[in-house]
Write a protein that holds these residues in place. Sequence first.
Motif, PDB file in Angstrom:
ATOM      1  N   LEU A 263      19.085  10.812  28.782  1.00 40.01           N
ATOM      2  CA  LEU A 263      18.249  11.309  29.874  1.00 40.01           C
ATOM      3  C   LEU A 263      19.064  12.295  30.704  1.00 40.01           C
ATOM      4  N   VAL A 264      18.557  13.523  30.837  1.00 42.41           N
ATOM      5  CA  VAL A 264      19.247  14.542  31.620  1.00 42.41           C
ATOM      6  C   VAL A 264      18.233  15.279  32.488  1.00 42.41           C
ATOM      7  N   GLN A 265      18.755  16.015  33.447  1.00 43.02           N
ATOM      8  CA  GLN A 265      17.890  16.838  34.290  1.00 43.02           C
ATOM      9  C   GLN A 265      17.701  18.212  33.663  1.00 43.02           C
ATOM     10  N   ALA A 266      16.640  18.867  34.053  1.00 46.99           N
ATOM     11  CA  ALA A 266      16.386  20.223  33.568  1.00 46.99           C
ATOM     12  C   ALA A 266      17.576  21.124  33.887  1.00 46.99           C
ATOM     13  N   GLY A 267      17.923  21.961  32.924  1.00 41.24           N
ATOM     14  CA  GLY A 267      19.058  22.853  33.078  1.00 41.24           C
ATOM     15  C   GLY A 267      20.356  22.312  32.520  1.00 41.24           C
ATOM     16  N   ALA A 268      20.390  21.037  32.219  1.00 38.35           N
ATOM     17  CA  ALA A 268      21.607  20.411  31.696  1.00 38.35           C
ATOM     18  C   ALA A 268      21.766  20.683  30.200  1.00 38.35           C
ATOM     19  N   SER A 269      22.869  20.186  29.660  1.00 37.63           N
ATOM     20  CA  SER A 269      23.172  20.329  28.240  1.00 37.63           C
ATOM     21  C   SER A 269      23.380  18.969  27.597  1.00 37.63           C
ATOM     22  N   LEU A 270      23.126  18.915  26.312  1.00 41.27           N
ATOM     23  CA  LEU A 270      23.400  17.743  25.492  1.00 41.27           C
ATOM     24  C   LEU A 270      23.851  18.222  24.129  1.00 41.27           C
TER      25      LEU A 270
ATOM     26  N   GLY B  73      16.210   9.030  14.190  1.00 33.30           N
ATOM     27  CA  GLY B  73      15.844   9.709  15.426  1.00 33.30           C
ATOM     28  C   GLY B  73      16.639   9.254  16.632  1.00 33.30           C
ATOM     29  N   THR B  74      16.777  10.160  17.592  1.00 32.99           N
ATOM     30  CA  THR B  74      17.423   9.849  18.868  1.00 32.99           C
ATOM     31  C   THR B  74      16.590  10.473  19.985  1.00 32.99           C
ATOM     32  N   GLN B  75      16.398   9.727  21.051  1.00 32.59           N
ATOM     33  CA  GLN B  75      15.522  10.162  22.137  1.00 32.59           C
ATOM     34  C   GLN B  75      16.258  11.098  23.084  1.00 32.59           C
ATOM     35  N   VAL B  76      15.616  12.211  23.389  1.00 32.58           N
ATOM     36  CA  VAL B  76      16.088  13.131  24.419  1.00 32.58           C
ATOM     37  C   VAL B  76      14.992  13.245  25.474  1.00 32.58           C
ATOM     38  N   THR B  77      15.360  12.949  26.706  1.00 33.94           N
ATOM     39  CA  THR B  77      14.408  13.032  27.805  1.00 33.94           C
ATOM     40  C   THR B  77      14.965  13.960  28.876  1.00 33.94           C
ATOM     41  N   VAL B  78      14.180  14.975  29.230  1.00 30.07           N
ATOM     42  CA  VAL B  78      14.603  15.953  30.233  1.00 30.07           C
ATOM     43  C   VAL B  78      13.676  15.827  31.437  1.00 30.07           C
ATOM     44  N   SER B  79      14.250  15.473  32.561  1.00 33.28           N
ATOM     45  CA  SER B  79      13.442  15.321  33.773  1.00 33.28           C
ATOM     46  C   SER B  79      13.434  16.620  34.571  1.00 33.28           C
ATOM     47  N   SER B  80      12.338  16.821  35.286  1.00 28.68           N
ATOM     48  CA  SER B  80      12.189  18.063  36.074  1.00 28.68           C
ATOM     49  C   SER B  80      12.749  17.915  37.468  1.00 28.68           C
TER      50      SER B  80
ATOM     51  N   SER C 224      20.537  24.579  28.659  1.00 30.38           N
ATOM     52  CA  SER C 224      19.383  24.979  29.487  1.00 30.38           C
ATOM     53  C   SER C 224      18.142  24.163  29.121  1.00 30.38           C
ATOM     54  N   LEU C 225      18.313  22.879  29.062  1.00 32.79           N
ATOM     55  CA  LEU C 225      17.210  22.016  28.634  1.00 32.79           C
ATOM     56  C   LEU C 225      16.041  22.071  29.604  1.00 32.79           C
ATOM     57  N   LYS C 226      14.857  21.960  29.029  1.00 35.27           N
ATOM     58  CA  LYS C 226      13.606  22.006  29.785  1.00 35.27           C
ATOM     59  C   LYS C 226      12.840  20.699  29.575  1.00 35.27           C
ATOM     60  N   PRO C 227      11.970  20.347  30.501  1.00 37.47           N
ATOM     61  CA  PRO C 227      11.167  19.126  30.297  1.00 37.47           C
ATOM     62  C   PRO C 227      10.397  19.141  28.981  1.00 37.47           C
ATOM     63  N   GLU C 228       9.987  20.302  28.542  1.00 38.81           N
ATOM     64  CA  GLU C 228       9.237  20.376  27.276  1.00 38.81           C
ATOM     65  C   GLU C 228      10.111  20.154  26.047  1.00 38.81           C
ATOM     66  N   ASP C 229      11.425  20.022  26.238  1.00 34.26           N
ATOM     67  CA  ASP C 229      12.305  19.656  25.136  1.00 34.26           C
ATOM     68  C   ASP C 229      12.338  18.148  24.925  1.00 34.26           C
ATOM     69  N   THR C 230      11.702  17.397  25.811  1.00 35.60           N
ATOM     70  CA  THR C 230      11.651  15.948  25.673  1.00 35.60           C
ATOM     71  C   THR C 230      10.982  15.563  24.364  1.00 35.60           C
ATOM     72  N   ALA C 231      11.686  14.774  23.556  1.00 34.18           N
ATOM     73  CA  ALA C 231      11.188  14.401  22.238  1.00 34.18           C
ATOM     74  C   ALA C 231      12.186  13.459  21.568  1.00 34.18           C
ATOM     75  N   VAL C 232      11.750  12.883  20.474  1.00 35.93           N
ATOM     76  CA  VAL C 232      12.678  12.217  19.562  1.00 35.93           C
ATOM     77  C   VAL C 232      13.171  13.283  18.592  1.00 35.93           C
ATOM     78  N   TYR C 233      14.469  13.388  18.473  1.00 33.54           N
ATOM     79  CA  TYR C 233      15.088  14.400  17.612  1.00 33.54           C
ATOM     80  C   TYR C 233      15.576  13.740  16.327  1.00 33.54           C
ATOM     81  N   TYR C 234      15.189  14.343  15.211  1.00 34.92           N
ATOM     82  CA  TYR C 234      15.508  13.808  13.896  1.00 34.92           C
ATOM     83  C   TYR C 234      16.430  14.760  13.140  1.00 34.92           C
ATOM     84  N   CYS C 235      17.445  14.201  12.548  1.00 33.39           N
ATOM     85  CA  CYS C 235      18.328  14.942  11.662  1.00 33.39           C
ATOM     86  C   CYS C 235      17.737  14.929  10.260  1.00 33.39           C
TER      87      CYS C 235
END
Length: 120
Positions: free
Chosen positions: A11-18, A113-120, A85-96
């Motif tokens: 879980l990260v805030q908008a604008g952050a990196s992962l 899968g791994t969950q990525v959550t971007v808060s606004s 530069s993560l955005k809330p719309e990048d919130t998703a489960v990411y699959y390799c």
Amino acid sequence: QVQLVESGGGLVQAGASLRLSCAASGGTFSSYAMGWFRQAPGKEREFVAIISRGGALTNYADAVKGRFTISRDNEQNTVYLQMNSLKPEDTAVYYCTADKAFRSFGPDYWGQGTQVTVSS
């Protein structure tokens, strides 16, 4: 049979990196193009990025171009997805994914899968 294990979500805030990582086993890593897909709540799974076997070629979805970077380490059997530069719309489960072909659909193998959550 190739096994793929993702890590690095959170879980990260908008604008952050992962940076996501995916460790592969059970196959010859360098013989596969490696990719990332994602699935947001209520939406279909979509292509994010792919990198060729040797790492010379990459392809990205328009939504992430300029913000995400895919890379791989064939010595460590690992593929990465640097997300800036993560955005809330990048919130998703990411699959390799692993694929014998360099393409943006229908990969041969999927991770869990791994969950990525971007808060606004």
